[in-house]
Design a protein around this motif. Structure first.
Motif, PDB file in Angstrom:
ATOM      1  N   ARG A 336      -0.749   4.105  -2.309  1.00  0.00           N
ATOM      2  CA  ARG A 336      -1.260   3.223  -3.358  1.00  0.00           C
ATOM      3  C   ARG A 336      -0.123   2.356  -3.884  1.00  0.00           C
ATOM      4  NH1 ARG A 336      -5.795   3.115  -6.548  1.00  0.00           N
ATOM      5  NH2 ARG A 336      -6.500   5.170  -5.867  1.00  0.00           N
ATOM      6  N   SER A 339      -2.757  -1.725  -7.334  1.00  0.00           N
ATOM      7  CA  SER A 339      -4.124  -1.310  -7.648  1.00  0.00           C
ATOM      8  C   SER A 339      -4.865  -0.637  -6.514  1.00  0.00           C
ATOM      9  CB  SER A 339      -4.928  -2.542  -8.093  1.00  0.00           C
ATOM     10  OG  SER A 339      -4.906  -3.533  -7.079  1.00  0.00           O
ATOM     11  N   ALA A 340      -4.295  -0.570  -5.320  1.00  0.00           N
ATOM     12  CA  ALA A 340      -5.115  -0.137  -4.178  1.00  0.00           C
ATOM     13  C   ALA A 340      -4.330   0.671  -3.164  1.00  0.00           C
ATOM     14  CB  ALA A 340      -5.719  -1.351  -3.480  1.00  0.00           C
ATOM     15  N   ARG A 342      -3.361   0.961   0.487  1.00  0.00           N
ATOM     16  CA  ARG A 342      -3.192  -0.176   1.387  1.00  0.00           C
ATOM     17  C   ARG A 342      -3.604   0.138   2.825  1.00  0.00           C
ATOM     18  NH1 ARG A 342      -3.165  -4.535  -1.932  1.00  0.00           N
ATOM     19  NH2 ARG A 342      -2.280  -3.805  -3.905  1.00  0.00           N
ATOM     20  N   SER A 345      -9.830  -2.042   5.820  1.00  0.00           N
ATOM     21  CA  SER A 345     -11.232  -1.683   6.033  1.00  0.00           C
ATOM     22  C   SER A 345     -11.736  -2.268   7.346  1.00  0.00           C
ATOM     23  CB  SER A 345     -12.094  -2.194   4.882  1.00  0.00           C
ATOM     24  OG  SER A 345     -12.189  -3.606   4.925  1.00  0.00           O
ATOM     25  N   GLU A 387     -14.375   5.243   4.858  1.00  0.00           N
ATOM     26  CA  GLU A 387     -13.213   5.731   4.121  1.00  0.00           C
ATOM     27  C   GLU A 387     -12.210   6.412   5.043  1.00  0.00           C
ATOM     28  OE1 GLU A 387     -12.466   5.266   0.746  1.00  0.00           O
ATOM     29  OE2 GLU A 387     -14.042   3.778   1.164  1.00  0.00           O
ATOM     30  N   SER A 524     -16.719  -8.191   0.237  1.00  0.00           N
ATOM     31  CA  SER A 524     -16.319  -8.564  -1.130  1.00  0.00           C
ATOM     32  C   SER A 524     -15.895 -10.025  -1.249  1.00  0.00           C
ATOM     33  CB  SER A 524     -15.165  -7.675  -1.595  1.00  0.00           C
ATOM     34  OG  SER A 524     -14.035  -7.834  -0.747  1.00  0.00           O
ATOM     35  N   ARG A 600      -9.075  -0.553 -13.422  1.00  0.00           N
ATOM     36  CA  ARG A 600      -8.547   0.791 -13.150  1.00  0.00           C
ATOM     37  C   ARG A 600      -9.412   1.859 -13.794  1.00  0.00           C
ATOM     38  NH1 ARG A 600      -7.935   4.797 -11.665  1.00  0.00           N
ATOM     39  NH2 ARG A 600      -6.105   6.088 -11.209  1.00  0.00           N
ATOM     40  N   TYR A 605     -11.361  -2.082  -7.106  1.00  0.00           N
ATOM     41  CA  TYR A 605     -10.283  -2.847  -6.490  1.00  0.00           C
ATOM     42  C   TYR A 605     -10.831  -4.105  -5.835  1.00  0.00           C
ATOM     43  CZ  TYR A 605      -7.070  -4.382  -2.859  1.00  0.00           C
ATOM     44  OH  TYR A 605      -6.288  -5.157  -2.046  1.00  0.00           O
ATOM     45  N   ARG A 606     -11.670  -3.941  -4.829  1.00  0.00           N
ATOM     46  CA  ARG A 606     -12.216  -5.094  -4.116  1.00  0.00           C
ATOM     47  C   ARG A 606     -13.087  -5.952  -5.029  1.00  0.00           C
ATOM     48  NH1 ARG A 606      -9.506  -6.203   0.478  1.00  0.00           N
ATOM     49  NH2 ARG A 606      -9.134  -4.344   1.714  1.00  0.00           N
ATOM     50  N   HIS A 608     -13.903  -7.449  -8.504  1.00  0.00           N
ATOM     51  CA  HIS A 608     -13.127  -7.753  -9.692  1.00  0.00           C
ATOM     52  C   HIS A 608     -13.963  -7.606 -10.960  1.00  0.00           C
ATOM     53  CE1 HIS A 608      -9.837 -10.335  -7.555  1.00  0.00           C
ATOM     54  NE2 HIS A 608     -10.010  -9.144  -7.002  1.00  0.00           N
TER      55      HIS A 608
END
Length: 626
Positions: A336, A339-340, A342, A345, A387, A524, A600, A605-606, A608
């Motif tokens: 992480r 915010s994500a 890494r 996907s 995931e 997204s 958060r 994350y994806r 907004h």
């Protein structure tokens, strides 16, 4: 004398302030807590921000127990147009490097300084006088213990729950720890002659407002990494062999991976056999534990079949000079950062090569000013659980900066590096000012004027004509400069993960009849409305990118930088266009801003989450805030 630059603090205190300032910036700007501005007549500061607890009455008198924190300010922040006592936008660069909290009622004596300079107590006396005059005669202040205490207090007030409180606390602790390490181990300061990769690796602080801006949080099965234990800048890229039928392959993957195959076949005593039914996939060395745990069909080659890479700012996008010249790799790892986690996907791996080959050639933009780094090929796991699948993926992307000096006589510099101030000493001089010799206001104004002019000419046309906004924040954007004259010539933009695409506008403005087969359903990046596109554009171009550049060039509080922005927007947005109506209309006092802390709390994350942010385009300078 009052310390005005955090660089004068010891690394631990400097890191503590860097994290606390970003946390407080978010809670105020995202309207999680109210902040009152109190002016102070002093040569050292212009006023203070008194941040109030979340349950404080909007109309009643402020009491000492209502105060969350107090911050001295170097100038007047952006105040709400309808209430010049309340702060609407608070940036870390507004703050002097001190944070105070109310002293607990049962506390006696002077608090321990914890390494802060003694001037902090002289400053406290000035602030104490101001809060007395504000009517808070029973408020006694003490230096804040740091961001973890501030967060704990905030989480308790907001009743966020112990699990979330502890998880975010660990992220803040991690970020602060890595920031301290960065201050204690400064990378070499680049010069204009430095190669692009050195500019990528010179980042000291990075994101200007994200509270977890330096976080390097590993997730199981990857072991925790303490500062100094791993060389993030020169990782090894390991090789994994995967059955072809277990991968989704986009673009001519085999063509781009052939140089790796040729290299690994010559390593070791016995030639390595890779069957036509198998695919070689480069993997970041830290991701090997995830590969072994999640993909039993994958064959991880021994460490001798690995390559030394050089990491760009994102840490997981790497160049491998021994194998790739005009391209580089975007890798997935279960770590992480900000915010994500890494990873990559399956939808993103699917998107890149198809968007590059089918959409980018049809977009309207000046190709001499903006170079879009296309994603040429990708692989991703076919595992049914996305995931899990996102842990085995890789993208081959163009790398203009690797060849631009030899082929185009240009230097490409990641824009995040331009605003770094850690090398400038106590006066916080940014690299852009040092490297380009911007030693007076006239030079800084001229440099910014050209930058903004070309910036909008590069990134606005595809938005106006096609409804496509590239995510041109400083990490995704490289500025191109002529090698001989140092004059800005244009930009490079990379990474399609943060695109915003209005499908109907693309179809109406290009020969494309549909984006089906280009963008996975529900991705997204799809925007339901053009206003959604303009919202993403405002955050990346204005709030994130230009704001920090204008601030470090000392053209924010005097309003000059924003006058330049307005001038070029008015020239380059066609009259009557909806973008101009939204951004430039006097009545548009706020625009939707990306909320890092609110996102958060929701685990987003994806997708907004936005709140009304004051419209910086209308900012005229602190003189108008009185």
């Amino acid at each position: 004398m009052l310390v005005r630059s955090a660089s004068c603090l010891k690394p631990f205190q400097r890191a503590s302030f860097a994290t606390a300032a970003r946390l407080l910036s978010c809670v105020v700007t995202e309207s999680l807590l109210r902040a009152i501005f109190i002016p102070i007549c002093s040569n050292d500061l212009k006023g203070i921000a008194v941040i109030l607890n979340s349950d404080t009455s909007q109309t009643g008198p402020v009491r000492a127990q209502d105060v969350f924190a107090v911050i001295p300010l170097r100038d007047i922040p952006f105040l709400k147009p309808d209430n010049h006592a309340e702060i609407g936008l608070l940036d870390p660069l507004d703050m002097l490097p001190y944070v105070y909290e109310p002293k607990p009622l049962d506390s006696a004596g002077s608090p321990v300084s914890n390494g802060y300079p003694k001037e902090i107590y002289k400053l406290k006396a000035t602030i104490q006088t101001a809060v007395y005059e504000f009517g808070l005669s029973d408020l006694e202040l003490t230096p804040s213990p740091g961001p973890l205490h501030l967060w704990s207090k905030f989480a308790e007030h907001r009743r966020l729950g112990k699990s979330l409180e502890m998880d975010v606390a660990e992220e803040l602790r991690n970020s602060m720890e890595w920031q301290q390490y960065a201050y204690e181990n400064l990378p070499p300061m680049p010069t204009f002659e430095s190669p692009s990769i050195l500019w990528e690796q010179c980042i000291i602080e990075g994101h200007p407002t994200h509270p977890m801006h330096k976080m390097r949080r590993t997730l199981p099965p990857i072991n925790e990494i303490a500062p100094g234990e791993f060389n993030w800048q020169e990782p090894h890229v390991r090789m994994v062999v995967v059955p072809r039928h277990r991968l989704n392959i986009q673009g001519p993957w085999d063509d781009y991976i052939t140089p790796f195959i040729k290299k690994v076949r010559n390593i070791g005593e016995n030639p390595l056999a890779i069957l036509p039914t198998e695919v070689l996939v480069p993997v970041h060395e830290l991701q090997i534990m995830n590969i072994l745990e999640k993909f039993p069909e994958a064959r991880v080659l021994p460490e001798e079949y690995s390559f030394v890479a050089f990491a760009q700012q994102s840490l997981r996008s790497v160049i491998i000079p021994a194998v790739m010249q005009a391209t580089h790799l975007k890798l997935a790892f279960g770590i992480r950062l900000t915010s994500a986690v890494r990873t990559i996907s399956p939808a993103s791996a699917f998107l890149g090569p198809r968007f590059s080959s089918q959409v980018v050639p049809n977009l309207i933009y000046d190709r001499s000013l903006m170079i879009v780094q296309r994603e040429l090929a990708s692989v991703s796991s076919v595992h049914p659980d996305g995931e899990i699948a996102k842990h085995l993926a890789c993208i081959v992307r163009e790398c203009y900066e690797n060849t631009c000096e030899e082929e185009h006589n240009e230097r490409a510099i990641v824009c995040t590096a331009l605003v770094e101030t850690g090398y400038g000493g106590s006066d916080e001089t940014p690299l852009v000012q040092i490297v380009f010799g911007l030693d007076d206001q006239e030079k800084r104004v001229a440099w910014l004027d050209r930058f903004v002019d070309l910036f909008f000419k590069a990134f606005l046309p595809s938005v106006i004509a096609n409804g496509v906004a590239f995510e041109a924040h400083p990490q995704n954007t490289l500025a191109r400069f002529d090698i001989r004259s140092k004059e800005l010539t244009g930009f490079v933009v990379r990474d399609f993960g943060g695109l915003r695409v209005h499908e109907r506008s693309v179809i109406e403005s290009t020969p494309l009849e549909s984006l089906e087969g280009v963008i996975a359903p529900g991705h997204s990046i799809i925007a339901d409305t053009l206003e959604d596109v303009y919202t993403r554009l405002y955050h990346t171009l204005i709030h994130n990118h230009l704001q920090q550049l204008i601030r470090v060039l000392k053209l924010h509080y005097n309003g000059i930088g924003w006058e330049i922005v307005r001038s070029h927007l008015e020239k380059q947005i066609p009259g009557g266009h909806e973008l101009g109506k939204l951004w430039l209309a006097p009545e548009t006092e706020t625009l939707p801003g990306k909320c890092f802390m609110r996102m958060r709390f929701q685990g987003m994350y994806r997708t907004h989450l936005h709140a009304p942010f004051l419209n910086l385009i209308h900012y005229k300078g602190s003189k108008d805030m009185n």
